[in-house]
Scaffold this motif. Sequence first.
Motif, PDB file in Angstrom:
ATOM      1  N   ASN A 140       0.775  -1.275  -0.067  1.00  0.00           N
ATOM      2  CA  ASN A 140       0.027   0.010   0.008  1.00  0.00           C
ATOM      3  C   ASN A 140       0.803   1.309  -0.102  1.00  0.00           C
ATOM      4  OD1 ASN A 140      -2.684  -1.054   0.334  1.00  0.00           O
ATOM      5  ND2 ASN A 140      -1.959  -2.224   1.691  1.00  0.00           N
ATOM      6  N   ALA A 141       1.871   1.162  -1.090  1.00  0.00           N
ATOM      7  CA  ALA A 141       2.695   2.448  -1.140  1.00  0.00           C
ATOM      8  C   ALA A 141       1.689   3.771  -1.130  1.00  0.00           C
ATOM      9  CB  ALA A 141       3.552   2.182  -2.464  1.00  0.00           C
ATOM     10  N   PHE A 142       0.729   3.623  -1.897  1.00  0.00           N
ATOM     11  CA  PHE A 142      -0.319   4.907  -2.214  1.00  0.00           C
ATOM     12  C   PHE A 142      -0.517   5.500  -0.782  1.00  0.00           C
ATOM     13  CE2 PHE A 142      -3.916   7.235  -2.222  1.00  0.00           C
ATOM     14  CZ  PHE A 142      -3.650   8.290  -3.120  1.00  0.00           C
ATOM     15  N   ASP A 143      -1.267   4.479   0.128  1.00  0.00           N
ATOM     16  CA  ASP A 143      -1.908   5.178   1.177  1.00  0.00           C
ATOM     17  C   ASP A 143      -0.586   5.651   2.100  1.00  0.00           C
ATOM     18  OD1 ASP A 143      -4.492   3.926   1.000  1.00  0.00           O
ATOM     19  OD2 ASP A 143      -3.376   2.267   0.590  1.00  0.00           O
ATOM     20  N   ILE A 144       0.394   5.156   2.148  1.00  0.00           N
ATOM     21  CA  ILE A 144       1.845   5.575   2.974  1.00  0.00           C
ATOM     22  C   ILE A 144       2.011   6.814   2.337  1.00  0.00           C
ATOM     23  CG2 ILE A 144       3.968   5.230   3.736  1.00  0.00           C
ATOM     24  CD1 ILE A 144       3.176   2.459   3.920  1.00  0.00           C
ATOM     25  N   ARG A 145       2.134   6.947   1.047  1.00  0.00           N
ATOM     26  CA  ARG A 145       2.602   8.526   0.429  1.00  0.00           C
ATOM     27  C   ARG A 145       1.545   9.450   0.608  1.00  0.00           C
ATOM     28  NH1 ARG A 145       4.094   7.390  -5.470  1.00  0.00           N
ATOM     29  NH2 ARG A 145       5.933   5.962  -4.422  1.00  0.00           N
ATOM     30  N   ALA A 146       0.478   9.133   0.517  1.00  0.00           N
ATOM     31  CA  ALA A 146      -0.767  10.094   0.860  1.00  0.00           C
ATOM     32  C   ALA A 146      -0.556  10.594   2.146  1.00  0.00           C
ATOM     33  CB  ALA A 146      -2.129   9.625   0.443  1.00  0.00           C
ATOM     34  N   THR A 147      -0.451   9.584   3.245  1.00  0.00           N
ATOM     35  CA  THR A 147      -0.427  10.164   4.594  1.00  0.00           C
ATOM     36  C   THR A 147       0.689  10.942   4.746  1.00  0.00           C
ATOM     37  OG1 THR A 147      -1.253   7.943   5.107  1.00  0.00           O
ATOM     38  CG2 THR A 147      -0.632   9.289   7.027  1.00  0.00           C
ATOM     39  N   GLY A 148       1.914  10.607   4.263  1.00  0.00           N
ATOM     40  CA  GLY A 148       2.883  11.448   4.480  1.00  0.00           C
ATOM     41  C   GLY A 148       2.817  12.881   3.796  1.00  0.00           C
ATOM     42  N   ARG A 149       1.920  13.258   2.811  1.00  0.00           N
ATOM     43  CA  ARG A 149       1.974  14.119   1.873  1.00  0.00           C
ATOM     44  C   ARG A 149       1.031  15.133   2.980  1.00  0.00           C
ATOM     45  NH1 ARG A 149       5.205  12.080  -0.738  1.00  0.00           N
ATOM     46  NH2 ARG A 149       5.465  12.046  -3.155  1.00  0.00           N
ATOM     47  N   LEU A 150      -0.069  14.394   3.285  1.00  0.00           N
ATOM     48  CA  LEU A 150      -1.221  15.194   4.189  1.00  0.00           C
ATOM     49  C   LEU A 150      -0.578  15.435   5.346  1.00  0.00           C
ATOM     50  CD1 LEU A 150      -4.391  13.166   3.295  1.00  0.00           C
ATOM     51  CD2 LEU A 150      -3.946  15.652   2.999  1.00  0.00           C
ATOM     52  N   ASN A 151       0.200  14.800   5.929  1.00  0.00           N
ATOM     53  CA  ASN A 151       0.891  15.061   7.336  1.00  0.00           C
ATOM     54  C   ASN A 151       1.680  16.254   7.118  1.00  0.00           C
ATOM     55  OD1 ASN A 151       1.416  14.375  10.006  1.00  0.00           O
ATOM     56  ND2 ASN A 151       3.513  13.841   9.355  1.00  0.00           N
ATOM     57  N   LYS A 152       2.150  16.637   6.134  1.00  0.00           N
ATOM     58  CA  LYS A 152       3.051  17.580   5.897  1.00  0.00           C
ATOM     59  C   LYS A 152       2.080  18.969   5.928  1.00  0.00           C
ATOM     60  CE  LYS A 152       7.391  16.884   4.228  1.00  0.00           C
ATOM     61  NZ  LYS A 152       8.233  16.409   2.992  1.00  0.00           N
ATOM     62  N   LEU A 153       0.881  18.677   5.033  1.00  0.00           N
ATOM     63  CA  LEU A 153       0.276  19.809   4.807  1.00  0.00           C
ATOM     64  C   LEU A 153      -0.560  20.237   6.204  1.00  0.00           C
ATOM     65  CD1 LEU A 153      -1.534  21.655   2.820  1.00  0.00           C
ATOM     66  CD2 LEU A 153      -3.026  19.875   2.640  1.00  0.00           C
ATOM     67  N   TYR A 154      -0.841  19.283   7.025  1.00  0.00           N
ATOM     68  CA  TYR A 154      -1.532  19.669   8.219  1.00  0.00           C
ATOM     69  C   TYR A 154      -0.644  20.305   9.163  1.00  0.00           C
ATOM     70  CZ  TYR A 154      -4.717  18.263  12.183  1.00  0.00           C
ATOM     71  OH  TYR A 154      -5.514  18.346  13.113  1.00  0.00           O
ATOM     72  N   ILE A 155       0.562  20.056   9.228  1.00  0.00           N
ATOM     73  CA  ILE A 155       1.590  20.613  10.071  1.00  0.00           C
ATOM     74  C   ILE A 155       1.798  22.200   9.581  1.00  0.00           C
ATOM     75  CG2 ILE A 155       4.070  20.643  11.077  1.00  0.00           C
ATOM     76  CD1 ILE A 155       4.104  17.444  10.684  1.00  0.00           C
ATOM     77  N   GLU A 156       1.776  22.191   8.593  1.00  0.00           N
ATOM     78  CA  GLU A 156       2.204  23.537   7.717  1.00  0.00           C
ATOM     79  C   GLU A 156       0.957  24.512   8.166  1.00  0.00           C
ATOM     80  OE1 GLU A 156       5.251  24.037   6.548  1.00  0.00           O
ATOM     81  OE2 GLU A 156       4.896  26.197   6.095  1.00  0.00           O
ATOM     82  N   LEU A 157      -0.325  23.773   7.644  1.00  0.00           N
ATOM     83  CA  LEU A 157      -1.526  24.668   8.027  1.00  0.00           C
ATOM     84  C   LEU A 157      -1.575  25.175   9.435  1.00  0.00           C
ATOM     85  CD1 LEU A 157      -3.894  22.958   5.790  1.00  0.00           C
ATOM     86  CD2 LEU A 157      -3.152  25.239   5.435  1.00  0.00           C
ATOM     87  N   LEU A 158      -1.136  24.278  10.501  1.00  0.00           N
ATOM     88  CA  LEU A 158      -1.096  24.531  11.902  1.00  0.00           C
ATOM     89  C   LEU A 158      -0.134  25.630  12.262  1.00  0.00           C
ATOM     90  CD1 LEU A 158      -1.842  21.231  13.858  1.00  0.00           C
ATOM     91  CD2 LEU A 158      -3.466  22.996  13.360  1.00  0.00           C
ATOM     92  N   LYS A 159       0.901  25.747  11.564  1.00  0.00           N
ATOM     93  CA  LYS A 159       2.022  26.764  11.779  1.00  0.00           C
ATOM     94  C   LYS A 159       1.472  28.103  11.238  1.00  0.00           C
ATOM     95  CE  LYS A 159       5.988  24.961  10.172  1.00  0.00           C
ATOM     96  NZ  LYS A 159       7.153  25.031   9.078  1.00  0.00           N
ATOM     97  N   ASP A 160       0.657  27.961  10.166  1.00  0.00           N
ATOM     98  CA  ASP A 160       0.420  29.154   9.469  1.00  0.00           C
ATOM     99  C   ASP A 160      -1.018  29.917  10.300  1.00  0.00           C
ATOM    100  OD1 ASP A 160       2.240  28.851   7.632  1.00  0.00           O
ATOM    101  OD2 ASP A 160       0.499  28.184   6.151  1.00  0.00           O
ATOM    102  N   ASN A 161      -1.836  28.946  11.041  1.00  0.00           N
ATOM    103  CA  ASN A 161      -2.882  29.313  11.662  1.00  0.00           C
ATOM    104  C   ASN A 161      -2.893  28.553  13.020  1.00  0.00           C
ATOM    105  OD1 ASN A 161      -4.659  29.887   8.990  1.00  0.00           O
ATOM    106  ND2 ASN A 161      -3.360  28.188   8.425  1.00  0.00           N
ATOM    107  N   PRO A 162      -2.247  29.211  13.825  1.00  0.00           N
ATOM    108  CA  PRO A 162      -2.021  28.559  15.411  1.00  0.00           C
ATOM    109  C   PRO A 162      -3.220  28.354  15.878  1.00  0.00           C
ATOM    110  CG  PRO A 162      -0.630  30.363  15.025  1.00  0.00           C
ATOM    111  CD  PRO A 162      -1.375  30.105  13.980  1.00  0.00           C
ATOM    112  N   ASP A 163      -4.267  29.489  15.614  1.00  0.00           N
ATOM    113  CA  ASP A 163      -5.703  29.436  16.320  1.00  0.00           C
ATOM    114  C   ASP A 163      -6.361  28.007  16.114  1.00  0.00           C
ATOM    115  OD1 ASP A 163      -5.615  30.442  13.819  1.00  0.00           O
ATOM    116  OD2 ASP A 163      -7.772  31.131  14.098  1.00  0.00           O
ATOM    117  N   TRP A 164      -5.999  27.601  14.781  1.00  0.00           N
ATOM    118  CA  TRP A 164      -6.821  26.431  14.265  1.00  0.00           C
ATOM    119  C   TRP A 164      -6.414  25.352  15.172  1.00  0.00           C
ATOM    120  CZ3 TRP A 164     -10.305  25.459  10.113  1.00  0.00           C
ATOM    121  CH2 TRP A 164     -11.049  26.525   9.389  1.00  0.00           C
TER     122      TRP A 164
END
Length: 905
Positions: A140-164
């Motif tokens: 399930n390479a895809f699922d792992i890849r998608a998780t990794g990418r979304l994880n990065k996005l999530y962290i970045e968004l929290l960085k930009d929007n600490p209130d969220w």
Amino acid sequence: MNAVEIEEAISKLAEQPFDPAQFPYAFLEAFGNKATTISRLRSGNSNNTDIESAVLQYNNIHMAVCPAGEVLKTLEKLKNSPATVRQKAKFILATDGEDFQAEDLTSGVTVACTYRDFPDHFGFFLPLAGISTVKQISENAFDIRATGRLNKLYIELLKDNPDWGAEERRPDMNHFMARLIFCFFAEDTDIFNGSGLFTTTIEQMSAKDSSNTHEVISEIFRAMNTKIEDREAAKLPRWADIFPYVNGGLFSGSTETPGFSKIARTYLLHVGKLDWKRINPDIFGSMIQAVAEDEERGALGMHYTSVPNILKVLNPLFLDDLRAKLEEAGDNPRTLLNLRKRMARIRVFDPACGSGNFLVIAYKEMRAIEAEINRRRHETHLSSEIPLTNFRGIELRNFSAEIARLALIIAEYQCDVLYCGQKEALAQFLPLDAQNWITCGNALRLDWLSICPPTGTDVKVIADDLFNIPLDQAQIDFENEGGETYICGNPPYLGGKKQSLEQKDDMERVFGRGNQFKNLDYISAFFQKAAIYLCGLDKCAFVSTSSINQGTHVPTLWPRIFELGAFISFCHTPFKWANNAANNAGVFVNILGLAKDKKGSLYIFDGERRKEAAHINAYLIDGSNKIVEPASASIFGLEKMITGNAPYDGGHLFIETAEREKIVSEYPEAVVLFRRVTGTAEFNDGKVRWCIWVDDINLELANSIPFIHQRFRRVADNRSAAGDVAKTLVDRPHQFRYRHTGRTHLVLVPQISAEMRPYLPVGYLEANIIPTHLAHVLYDGSLVSFSLLSSKLHQVWLKTVSGRLGNGIRYSSNICWNTFPVPPLTEKNKNDLTHCAEDILLAREAHFPATIANLYEPENMPENLRHAHERNDEVLERIYMGRRFKNDTERLEKLFDMYTKMTAK
Ligand SMILES: C[S@@+](CC[C@H](N)C(=O)[O-])C[C@H]1O[C@@H](n2cnc3c(N)ncnc32)[C@H](O)[C@@H]1O
């Protein structure tokens, strides 16, 4: 490095221009090899290849970069190279930068692809990073890849929007991520009109500096929440208007979107460009739920329940029966129709559903059976009669609950495409159903009858007050009208000591007040609630910590469950819980099925073996409901075991080796005042410790030495300030409370022993060593007792009847030794066992100065010692059975049978 990090590293490597000289090292680096390892390989120091310009890492991989067009030839060369065998390479790999080929030499599985695509096969290479994968991860390479990418996005968004990231806004953030995932899936599966529509629209309509990304997304979401007939009034921009009406709870409510930095926008576009058709809702859901959990993000859901383990629950619970009925029905249209109707009324309910993986797998398996029915009835044109809303769950964590809903929606769509075709699937899909059948709340405070009522088809709509206010049970009719509900899942395990105040309160709500429930594992409450819920044909099966069928759980929990009319309908005996090697936490689990309806056979699964049982008791044995009770002396007439000597000294009667040596050099006659001392830790680790051990006759001598005299004063002070027992000892501060010693030797039993060990390591020590209360002792015990204690039979008995401390077995003479069933032994038996015991001791001695902890490490037990134990087992088991037992289940059955008969007398 975890699998997600490795996937990211090799994807990056594949995107860079191919560098033949650097590739082997960069490849190894991507799999987590340290810089020093790489530089030793580079320098040739640890490169053991016999092929020019190849790289061979011992016990790992032999790889070569070759001239264009020579990949296959080079792979053959690597395979035939003597160094490959000599250096125990597990993989061979050849590439010319265009083509890429590799072979797993253990399994013979090969990979052949273009160089660019090799990251798709990263799961194949995970053993290079010490991750022994289960098939699912590697496939399930895809699922792992998608998780990794979304994880990065999530962290970045929290960085930009600490209130969220704040507690009160986390649900908004989670909802936003669920919406994104839906859009990525929808744009790649023709649910949106035009492939890649969502990502392309954001790319085209939002400014490169990311300033209006959130507005663009917000408008798209608004469109998905606006019915077609309301579109004109909504004044949507033209580019948003082309998105369909989706709603279904997913797009209703606020469309507010967090702000995007340039990096976050780039991450979003990267995630969107993945091919989301390939998503596995069960695996992906389990992984992605970790993204929202700060403390779990690092592991990225690598410890979810694997599909094979989910099937170990669902198959015996009800899927095997459905398949058997399908088989019986053959091509009989009437019987097939009845089965289809029955399935449409089956409800599957997971009260701690996480991201819904049990529900998704149950749904997919049932759809497969239904599709086969339709095929046999020549009705493949029919749409499914299995309502998605029959797959219900409760989940405490908001994001997991969101993902569970989404995972089920995706699973339904994928099944529709598979069994009904793309056109039909699309026609059925939108708008999403507004019902919510996954409740976010605390399962131990919610009424399961309301969430998954036995009659009717209503589902609860999410409400904020669900968290704390139990719903009204009385309104629910308890008749099941012929429908069936299957409760399943992997509810949380948490020992009594680890439960939070809120969880303790949950336990009290389920079990009532009472000290006896304090040590029950948290999962016990899920079993109790399930036993209350079950009626008619309903059944339940959970993955559980194995401890709930051991030790004190048995007398405390199980009689209550049996009193409710439930019984154990099947079980998988304990097995090690591990999804990948990095997370082998030494947890043992079992799987337990409960039912109330007596029809059907009972099964005990032991690994791949399945055995029919007449009755399964709370210890998971085919036997009566007999509970093993503590006894003050051996009911089988064995030698007396007592706890070692308790000092009650505040630590002041113990001294270090150096202190003792100093005193003895000054006062040589003081040598008689000290004895070596051992508890469990000293015995395990071979630590030398001393205590002050003074017979009354030597008291004057002891008091004449200032150091010792001062210690006595401290002991006296300590005892005066301590409890009642200690106070009675104030007058003799030179002595432990108890002063038991052996005449010739001691048989020492550790108080705690790791559950993973194949045997209990028992000591045979000189009589002048003082055992502390942190061990149990047979003073002058026989080698026959040593042999019994060292046997697999005893270890199996302990694991079943003893209490636990973490992952350790807590040995208690009353419950473990005094109840241990032993047949009458002849003189010959005793002689044989004595020899076996001597062989175990000799085998240990051959490894001097290895410690007991070293010798009994489960994976590294020396061969001669293992052999001596096996010989001991062989001799002992022949005495019990006339042959070796086939497995632990058989051992336990015999022991329980003996125990039941003896206690009945
Ligand atoms: C061991 S996980 C299993 C989840 C899922 N089946 C899996 O394999 O990943 C247990 C789940 O129970 C949830 N949970 C813990 N306590 C709960 C409670 N009191 N009520 C409902 N869910 C709970 C946790 O958030 C977690 O998702």
